[in-house]
Design a protein around this motif. Structure first.
Motif, PDB file in Angstrom:
ATOM      1  N   UNK A   1       0.767  -1.318  -0.233  1.00 48.61           N
ATOM      2  CA  UNK A   1      -0.024  -0.131   0.097  1.00 48.61           C
ATOM      3  C   UNK A   1       0.792   1.243   0.159  1.00 48.61           C
ATOM      4  N   UNK A   2       1.968   1.247   0.747  1.00 47.78           N
ATOM      5  CA  UNK A   2       2.700   2.635   0.775  1.00 47.78           C
ATOM      6  C   UNK A   2       3.508   2.706  -0.531  1.00 47.78           C
ATOM      7  N   UNK A   3       3.980   1.636  -0.987  1.00 51.50           N
ATOM      8  CA  UNK A   3       4.689   1.603  -2.353  1.00 51.50           C
ATOM      9  C   UNK A   3       3.447   2.173  -3.463  1.00 51.50           C
ATOM     10  N   UNK A   4       2.426   1.900  -3.433  1.00 52.38           N
ATOM     11  CA  UNK A   4       1.296   2.360  -4.408  1.00 52.38           C
ATOM     12  C   UNK A   4       1.022   3.736  -4.189  1.00 52.38           C
ATOM     13  N   UNK A   5       1.130   4.342  -2.723  1.00 50.60           N
ATOM     14  CA  UNK A   5       1.006   5.387  -2.342  1.00 50.60           C
ATOM     15  C   UNK A   5       2.055   6.690  -2.732  1.00 50.60           C
ATOM     16  N   UNK A   6       3.391   5.896  -2.810  1.00 51.07           N
ATOM     17  CA  UNK A   6       4.614   6.586  -3.263  1.00 51.07           C
ATOM     18  C   UNK A   6       4.623   7.019  -4.609  1.00 51.07           C
ATOM     19  N   UNK A   7       3.753   6.617  -5.674  1.00 52.59           N
ATOM     20  CA  UNK A   7       3.499   6.825  -6.844  1.00 52.59           C
ATOM     21  C   UNK A   7       3.579   8.228  -7.171  1.00 52.59           C
ATOM     22  N   UNK A   8       4.466   8.930  -7.976  1.00 51.51           N
ATOM     23  CA  UNK A   8       4.160  10.299  -8.214  1.00 51.51           C
ATOM     24  C   UNK A   8       2.967  10.812  -8.806  1.00 51.51           C
ATOM     25  N   UNK A   9       2.278   9.897  -9.526  1.00 47.47           N
ATOM     26  CA  UNK A   9       1.025  10.012 -10.225  1.00 47.47           C
ATOM     27  C   UNK A   9      -0.023  10.228  -9.253  1.00 47.47           C
ATOM     28  N   UNK A  10      -0.051   9.941  -8.197  1.00 45.38           N
ATOM     29  CA  UNK A  10      -1.117  10.243  -7.126  1.00 45.38           C
ATOM     30  C   UNK A  10      -1.589  11.359  -7.176  1.00 45.38           C
ATOM     31  N   UNK A  11      -3.091  11.713  -7.180  1.00 42.76           N
ATOM     32  CA  UNK A  11      -3.560  12.924  -7.587  1.00 42.76           C
ATOM     33  C   UNK A  11      -3.149  13.947  -6.684  1.00 42.76           C
ATOM     34  N   UNK A  12      -2.880  13.430  -5.361  1.00 42.75           N
ATOM     35  CA  UNK A  12      -2.422  14.623  -4.345  1.00 42.75           C
ATOM     36  C   UNK A  12      -0.998  15.219  -4.682  1.00 42.75           C
ATOM     37  N   UNK A  13      -0.062  14.169  -5.056  1.00 44.12           N
ATOM     38  CA  UNK A  13       1.251  14.574  -5.319  1.00 44.12           C
ATOM     39  C   UNK A  13       1.447  15.296  -6.726  1.00 44.12           C
ATOM     40  N   UNK A  14       0.370  14.967  -7.598  1.00 44.70           N
ATOM     41  CA  UNK A  14       0.525  15.674  -8.678  1.00 44.70           C
ATOM     42  C   UNK A  14       0.167  17.113  -8.492  1.00 44.70           C
ATOM     43  N   UNK A  15      -0.793  17.103  -7.438  1.00 43.72           N
ATOM     44  CA  UNK A  15      -1.459  18.553  -6.851  1.00 43.72           C
ATOM     45  C   UNK A  15       0.098  19.166  -6.547  1.00 43.72           C
ATOM     46  N   UNK A  16       0.542  18.759  -5.716  1.00 43.76           N
ATOM     47  CA  UNK A  16       1.652  19.548  -4.894  1.00 43.76           C
ATOM     48  C   UNK A  16       2.801  19.806  -6.017  1.00 43.76           C
ATOM     49  N   UNK A  17       2.908  18.824  -7.012  1.00 46.72           N
ATOM     50  CA  UNK A  17       4.047  19.390  -7.915  1.00 46.72           C
ATOM     51  C   UNK A  17       3.564  20.251  -8.967  1.00 46.72           C
ATOM     52  N   UNK A  18       2.383  20.598  -9.157  1.00 47.51           N
ATOM     53  CA  UNK A  18       1.837  21.592 -10.196  1.00 47.51           C
ATOM     54  C   UNK A  18       1.752  22.774  -9.453  1.00 47.51           C
ATOM     55  N   UNK A  19       0.883  22.947  -8.347  1.00 51.33           N
ATOM     56  CA  UNK A  19       0.603  24.070  -7.478  1.00 51.33           C
ATOM     57  C   UNK A  19       1.703  24.351  -6.599  1.00 51.33           C
ATOM     58  N   UNK A  20       2.453  23.719  -6.175  1.00 46.04           N
ATOM     59  CA  UNK A  20       3.583  24.163  -5.108  1.00 46.04           C
ATOM     60  C   UNK A  20       4.904  23.341  -5.478  1.00 46.04           C
ATOM     61  N   UNK A  21       5.556  23.520  -6.657  1.00 45.62           N
ATOM     62  CA  UNK A  21       6.869  22.828  -6.788  1.00 45.62           C
ATOM     63  C   UNK A  21       7.693  22.694  -5.886  1.00 45.62           C
ATOM     64  N   UNK A  22       7.926  24.130  -5.421  1.00 44.57           N
ATOM     65  CA  UNK A  22       9.129  24.137  -4.414  1.00 44.57           C
ATOM     66  C   UNK A  22       8.542  23.249  -3.197  1.00 44.57           C
ATOM     67  N   UNK A  23       7.385  23.242  -2.924  1.00 45.75           N
ATOM     68  CA  UNK A  23       7.319  22.338  -1.683  1.00 45.75           C
ATOM     69  C   UNK A  23       7.408  20.815  -2.083  1.00 45.75           C
ATOM     70  N   UNK A  24       7.074  20.594  -3.227  1.00 46.22           N
ATOM     71  CA  UNK A  24       7.364  19.313  -3.798  1.00 46.22           C
ATOM     72  C   UNK A  24       8.859  18.609  -3.686  1.00 46.22           C
ATOM     73  N   UNK A  25       9.642  19.703  -4.256  1.00 44.61           N
ATOM     74  CA  UNK A  25      10.967  19.270  -4.306  1.00 44.61           C
ATOM     75  C   UNK A  25      11.416  19.242  -2.747  1.00 44.61           C
ATOM     76  N   UNK A  26      11.034  19.980  -1.765  1.00 43.07           N
ATOM     77  CA  UNK A  26      11.241  19.887  -0.239  1.00 43.07           C
ATOM     78  C   UNK A  26      10.885  18.721   0.165  1.00 43.07           C
TER      79      UNK A  26
END
Length: 706
Positions: free
Chosen positions: A469-494
């Motif tokens: 389950x954790x490996x599944x959640x670590x997928x960068x394509x998860x909607x929330x991670x995609x949201x962080x990457x697009x709307x807060x790229x600095x936070x994503x890198x952090x």
């Protein structure tokens, strides 16, 4: 959006999470389920027949049992065949000789009296105990006393000699004694008349002196009884053949072996209850001393009981197919299905111990042997397949790893079945053996398929953070991670940097590194609500905090933890991930805005106004994410990071959080904090390592300087 059901989110469940009575109830529930599933496997076989009817088919004994009635009858026949034992009684010899001698003394006394002969004859008839003829009485009164004395000595001598040798009642013993009297008198010196009287007196005195020896006779008869073996009705023995009449004797035997409803043995039901109590007690004791979370967490125990009961239910389904006469279908028992689920969701040690308990259950459920309620061969195969599933799966969680473990289980089961077949020393055709091995091979495949199929159910129902389950959640394509990457790229890198540091630190102290990594990915997801208020996202723009009051800045900054937890909850992420997002700052102080407020305010400003709302870290992974979150931000702001400066910075941050009480509600130790510091420093030094300056880079620098 419909919220996902979560056991952790239920207040009632939280109240009884570690309650003793709940644990006892769960064990009792497991025992009840096992009893229901195994009840039919111990139920005695009964048939519907009555006296005088014909048997519709051959009826064989399901058990080996002693036929007490037939055994006792055979023993008595053997005892009756033993001849009685006799023993010579010398007292009889003495008594008879004394009586004879006393009679002759009376005869001599009467013969010597001076009375008429008629009176002598009357007195002789009254005094002599023997029944004699008249000639004998006349002889006694007509012969001199000296002649009678000679007659006495001769007669008593003959009687004593013959009785001394012994006279038996059996085999004409008395007649042979009479013959010896005649033989002795033939060579005597007595005249004819006196021989006749002596013969009559001797025969009257001689009696059998061999009497029955009751003790010896009974001993010999008991030996004869003991030599008679038990009359046994053996398992598989035909009691009545098809078409034969059910006689009284046949009916008695059917009752004896328990094939009639009124004679069915109820002890197996009690035995099954005791057997299950022993198994549950063994599980309870092992779990109570395991030192694992299941020891106190009733939620995990409930999940374990579900897995256990599910595995036994699959065994029962296999048992049903056994009734369809599929040869070797019992080898399909997927005990490894249960042990692999336990390994992934609970712990490998629990799975290993459970494989032995499940094997003991399989020995009863899959038993096809009518002579016993247990088949040890199935238990052995279940042990090996269960252990193979637990050992070879290990910490693996990917589907490919589960399938690989299933293949290993198949190989181990095939080898086990082949070995058991050879050890049983029975003739098995190649076709039958091939069918057995085929079912054995399918064992592991079925176990892996069932494991993959049921894994999501347990993860969803119990909000389990399994590795898969954790490996599944670590997928960068998860909607929330995609949201962080697009709307807060600095936070994503952090977050990615924090994840690397958190995993290394967690693994250094034996915590769940994968949980720390995935928690770090999502810990700042709440910043996507107001991304530009966080410095890592402020590229080529003014800082909006410069235009608002410190209190408002504090409100915006501190809200990202709760906002993130709420967003994670709405997206049905596991509770532990939500907790990391909410707890990674604890109730620490926003120092920058606190000091800014003190400088700008005319009134007193307290620290409590500028602290995060909490809660503090409740578990190690949450504390680690909080530490490395501060470390990554601080190191990123360093102009010239060096190993010494990084080490001082990391230890100062940990010390500040420790002194601020941020670890008070977490079971992390000082030694573990030191290990975390070392792991974080080593990782950061790998990131900020010195780089060799190549000549071409120097030329570029000179050009730029010009």
């Amino acid at each position: 959006m419909k919220k996902k059901f979560s056991l952790d989110g239920q207040k009632t469940w939280e109240k009884y999470r570690d309650h003793t009575s709940v644990r006892i109830s769960l064990y009792a529930l497991l025992g009840l389920v096992l009893y229901v599933l195994m009840f039919a496997n111990v139920a005695p076989e009964v048939i519907d027949v009555s006296l005088g009817t014909r048997a519709e088919s051959n009826i064989a004994s399901p058990v080996t049992i002693r036929d007490d009635r037939e055994t006792e009858r055979a023993q008595e026949i053997a005892a009756r065949e033993v001849e009685p034992e006799y023993i010579k009684d010398d007292d009889i010899t003495t008594r008879q000789n004394q009586n004879l001698d006393r009679t002759f003394i009376q005869i001599k006394e009467i013969a010597a009296e001076d009375i008429p002969n008629e009176e002598k004859l009357d007195k002789l008839r009254e005094s002599i105990a023997y029944s004699l003829n008249e000639d004998s009485y006349n002889l006694f009164i007509s012969y001199p006393v000296e002649e009678i004395e000679t007659l006495r000595r001769m007669t008593t001598s003959i009687v004593y000699e013959i009785m001394y040798d012994g006279i038996s009642q059996q085999n004409n013993g008395l007649n042979r004694a009479y013959q010896r009297v005649d033989d002795a008198l033939m060579v005597s010196s007595l005249d004819e008349q006196m021989r006749a009287v002596s013969r009559e007196m001797a025969r009257a005195a001689i009696v059998p002196n061999f009497v029955l020896d009751h003790e010896e006779t009974e001993r010999l008869r008991q030996e004869a009884r003991d030599r008679v073996g038990n009359i046994i009705i053996r398992e598989g023995e035909i009691i009545v053949s098809e078409g034969e009449i059910i006689s009284a004797e046949v009916y008695r035997k059917l009752r004896l072996v328990g094939l009639l409803s009124e004679s069915a043995n109820m002890l197996p039901y009690l035995g099954l209850a005791m057997y299950i109590i022993l198994l549950i007690a063994a599980l309870g004791v092992y779990i109570s001393f395991s030192g694992l979370p299941i020891q106190k967490n009733n939620k995990i125990l409930f999940m374990y009981i579900l897995i256990f009961a599910l595995t036994v239910s699959v065994m029962k389904i296999v048992n049903i197919f056994q009734g369809l006469q599929y040869t070797g279908v019992g080898f399909l028992i997927p005990v490894a299905f249960g042990t692999m689920l336990m390994t992934m969701l609970i712990h490998q040690r629990v799975a290993i111990f459970s494989s032995f308990v499940l094997a003991l259950i399989a020995a009863i459920i899959l038993n096809e042997n009518v002579s016993s309620l247990m088949d040890i061969s199935y238990a052995i195969i279940a042990i090996f397949s269960g252990l193979a599933g637990a050992y070879f799966l290990g910490a693996g969680t990917r589907k490919t790893k589960i399938l690989q473990a299933g293949f290993v289980v198949s190989i181990v089961t095939v080898v086990s079945v082949f070995t058991i077949t050879m050890l049983q020393n029975v003739t098995v055709s190649w076709i039958e053996l091939s069918q057995h091995l085929l079912f054995a091979f399918l064992n592991g495949i079925l176990a892996s398929v069932l494991t993959i199929g049921f894994m999501p159910f347990f993860e969803a129902a119990f909000t389990i953070l399994s590795s898969s389950k954790l490996i599944e959640l670590s997928n960068p394509n998860h909607p929330l991670l995609r949201k962080v990457l697009i709307e807060a790229p600095g936070t994503y890198h952090h977050s990615v940097m924090v994840a690397n540091l958190a995993e290394a630190a967690a693994e250094a102290i034996g915590a769940n590194g994968l949980l720390a990594r995935v928690g770090a990915y999502y810990h700042d997801v709440g910043k996507t609500k107001r991304p530009h208020f966080f410095i890592e996202n402020q590229m080529n723009m003014e800082n909006p905090h410069d235009k608002i009051a410190p209190h408002l800045s504090k409100t915006i900054i501190t809200a990202h933890g709760r906002d993130g937890a709420q967003m994670l909850k709405e997206h049905n992420l596991p509770k532990a991930i939500q907790d990391i997002a909410e707890q990674h700052h604890g109730d620490s102080l926003l120092k920058y805005f606190y000091h800014k407020a003190k400088q700008e305010a005319d009134t007193e400003v307290t620290e409590s106004e500028f602290r995060y709302p909490g809660p503090k870290a409740q578990f190690k992974e949450s504390a680690i994410v909080g530490i490395v979150d501060s470390v990554e931000a601080a190191v990123r702001s360093m102009s010239k990071p060096s190993p010494e400066r990084i080490d001082n910075l990391v230890r100062n941050i940990i010390r500040d959080r420790l002194e601020d009480g941020q670890f008070d509600e977490c079971d992390i130790t000082l030694k573990e904090l030191d290990m975390i510091a070392k792991a974080v420093c080593e990782t950061l030094q790998g990131i900020f390592h010195s780089r060799i300056e190549y000549p071409e880079d120097k030329e570029k620098v000179k050009v730029l300087e010009k």
